[in-house]
Design a protein around this motif. Structure first.
Motif, mmCIF file in Angstrom:
data_model
loop_
_atom_site.group_PDB
_atom_site.id
_atom_site.type_symbol
_atom_site.label_atom_id
_atom_site.label_comp_id
_atom_site.label_asym_id
_atom_site.label_seq_id
_atom_site.Cartn_x
_atom_site.Cartn_y
_atom_site.Cartn_z
ATOM 1 N N ALA A 45 -10.672 7.404 -16.802
ATOM 2 C CA ALA A 45 -10.592 6.205 -16.213
ATOM 3 C C ALA A 45 -9.403 5.850 -15.549
ATOM 4 N N LYS A 46 -8.391 6.232 -16.226
ATOM 5 C CA LYS A 46 -6.819 6.316 -15.663
ATOM 6 C C LYS A 46 -6.751 7.164 -14.228
ATOM 7 N N TYR A 47 -7.346 8.289 -14.304
ATOM 8 C CA TYR A 47 -7.229 9.290 -13.196
ATOM 9 C C TYR A 47 -8.183 8.694 -12.249
ATOM 10 N N ALA A 48 -9.215 8.204 -12.248
ATOM 11 C CA ALA A 48 -10.186 7.470 -11.354
ATOM 12 C C ALA A 48 -9.418 6.358 -10.544
ATOM 13 N N ALA A 49 -8.771 5.425 -11.502
ATOM 14 C CA ALA A 49 -8.011 4.452 -10.888
ATOM 15 C C ALA A 49 -6.984 4.905 -9.851
ATOM 16 N N ALA A 50 -6.260 6.088 -10.257
ATOM 17 C CA ALA A 50 -5.177 6.390 -9.527
ATOM 18 C C ALA A 50 -5.756 6.992 -8.481
ATOM 19 N N TYR A 51 -6.730 7.770 -8.369
ATOM 20 C CA TYR A 51 -7.504 8.454 -7.011
ATOM 21 C C TYR A 51 -7.948 7.305 -6.218
ATOM 22 N N ALA A 52 -8.536 6.249 -6.487
ATOM 23 C CA ALA A 52 -8.851 5.092 -5.728
ATOM 24 C C ALA A 52 -7.568 4.551 -5.310
ATOM 25 N N ALA A 53 -6.681 4.352 -5.900
ATOM 26 C CA ALA A 53 -5.615 3.558 -5.209
ATOM 27 C C ALA A 53 -4.880 4.616 -4.184
ATOM 28 N N GLU A 54 -4.740 5.617 -4.506
ATOM 29 C CA GLU A 54 -4.419 6.860 -3.462
ATOM 30 C C GLU A 54 -5.147 6.656 -2.183
ATOM 31 N N GLU A 55 -6.473 6.739 -2.417
ATOM 32 C CA GLU A 55 -7.511 6.481 -1.392
ATOM 33 C C GLU A 55 -7.267 5.134 -0.593
ATOM 34 N N ALA A 56 -7.124 4.107 -1.206
ATOM 35 C CA ALA A 56 -7.029 2.765 -0.703
ATOM 36 C C ALA A 56 -5.715 2.632 0.185
ATOM 37 N N ALA A 57 -4.623 3.427 -0.215
ATOM 38 C CA ALA A 57 -2.982 3.495 0.334
ATOM 39 C C ALA A 57 -3.319 4.274 1.663
ATOM 40 N N ALA A 58 -4.054 5.293 1.624
ATOM 41 C CA ALA A 58 -4.268 6.129 2.894
ATOM 42 C C ALA A 58 -5.039 5.185 3.827
ATOM 43 N N VAL A 59 -5.917 4.428 3.476
ATOM 44 C CA VAL A 59 -6.836 3.582 4.176
ATOM 45 C C VAL A 59 -5.900 2.567 4.831
ATOM 46 N N LYS A 60 -5.250 2.045 4.180
ATOM 47 C CA LYS A 60 -4.251 0.951 4.501
ATOM 48 C C LYS A 60 -3.391 1.401 5.547
ATOM 49 N N GLY A 61 -2.751 2.709 5.308
ATOM 50 C CA GLY A 61 -1.863 3.176 5.983
ATOM 51 C C GLY A 61 -2.321 3.587 7.546
ATOM 52 N N ARG A 62 -3.698 4.113 7.627
ATOM 53 C CA ARG A 62 -4.203 4.248 8.757
ATOM 54 C C ARG A 62 -4.414 3.150 9.714
ATOM 55 N N ARG A 63 -4.857 2.166 9.123
ATOM 56 C CA ARG A 63 -5.189 0.589 9.656
ATOM 57 C C ARG A 63 -4.073 0.099 10.125
ATOM 58 N N ASP A 64 -2.904 0.320 9.276
ATOM 59 C CA ASP A 64 -1.472 -0.214 9.803
ATOM 60 C C ASP A 64 -0.948 0.334 10.928
ATOM 61 N N ALA A 65 -1.030 1.765 10.864
ATOM 62 C CA ALA A 65 -0.494 2.395 12.121
ATOM 63 C C ALA A 65 -1.310 2.128 13.370
#
Length: 240
Positions: A45-65
């Motif tokens: 569960a901890k790893y899944a949360a970390a992967y989801a947070a990483e993906e969310a950060a990447a999506v946010k980065g693309r949108r902000d750029a």
């Protein structure tokens, strides 16, 4: 009634003692497995949360750029998957040495390597014989679950249960499949030990096979060899 001989009484007492000890050990083992099951579930569960947070950060980065009129450059992947696509005939001795270092001893063998400058220099020397790229989390998980074998007492052992990982690694941090996948994907502090524990993946010939004409060409020229980035994941699906 006559009493039992002393030797028989002693034997019965020893057997009773051993039976009690075995029962105690079985209870302790069952309790340990139960505790491990909870720990492994929590780790997953901890790893899944970390992967989801990483993906969310990447999506946010693309949108902000995009909103700022710029370009989003993701972080460079930490791990590469290298697949050998050619045999040994005509292989340069230096290239042979590098492929032994990468444990690519047979055609269609695949292994993980760190993505760093030293590795890239070696990969350039063996590009005619291998193809490589950035495996996704899904691809790493499928390789370990479907084609994963571990080194236990120098024997090739299928990773059919978490106990195989514990027996092969003996690590306090890598004790289950989720731990192993995370260590490879993130190139954690025990990446070297975890990667050496994994036997080279024996993949199948891709569906449709490699064309004799394109196998000798670089991927950027329409061939099969060399770096192919995230496109390696499509090849993995064909070779599983």
């Amino acid at each position: 009634m006559p009493s039992a001989p002393a030797s028989v009484s002693k034997k019965l007492a020893t057997q009773a003692k051993l039976a009690a000890q075995a029962k105690t050990e079985a209870r302790a083992s069952k309790a340990a497995r139960k505790a491990d099951k909870k720990t492994f579930a929590a780790n997953g569960a901890k790893y899944a949360a970390a992967y989801a947070a990483e993906e969310a950060a990447a999506v946010k980065g693309r949108r902000d750029a995009k909103a700022a009129g710029g370009f989003y450059v993701p972080a460079e992947p930490k791990v590469l998957l290298v697949v050998r696509i050619r045999g040994t005939i005509g292989v340069d001795p230096k290239a042979k040495k590098i492929m032994r270092l990468f444990r690519l001893l047979r055609i269609h063998n695949a292994t993980f390597v760190r993505n760093n400058e030293a590795t890239k220099r070696m990969l350039r020397l063996v590009e005619p014989y291998v193809t490589y790229g950035n495996p996704s989390l899904k691809s790493i998980r499928q390789l370990i679950y479907k084609r994963g074998f571990g080194k236990v007492n120098k024997q090739r052992t299928p990773i059919s249960e978490n106990q195989v990982i514990q027996d092969g690694l003996g690590s306090s941090n890598v004790r289950c499949a989720d731990d192993l996948i995370n260590e490879i994907y993130t190139v954690g502090p025990e990446f070297k030990e975890a990667n050496n524990f994994l036997w080279p993946f024996a993949l199948s010939s891709p569906k449709g096979g490699f064309s004799a004409k394109t196998k000798l060409l670089h991927y950027l020229e329409g061939g099969e060899a060399g770096a192919r980035g995230e496109e390696i994941n499509k090849l993995i699906q064909k070779m599983l």
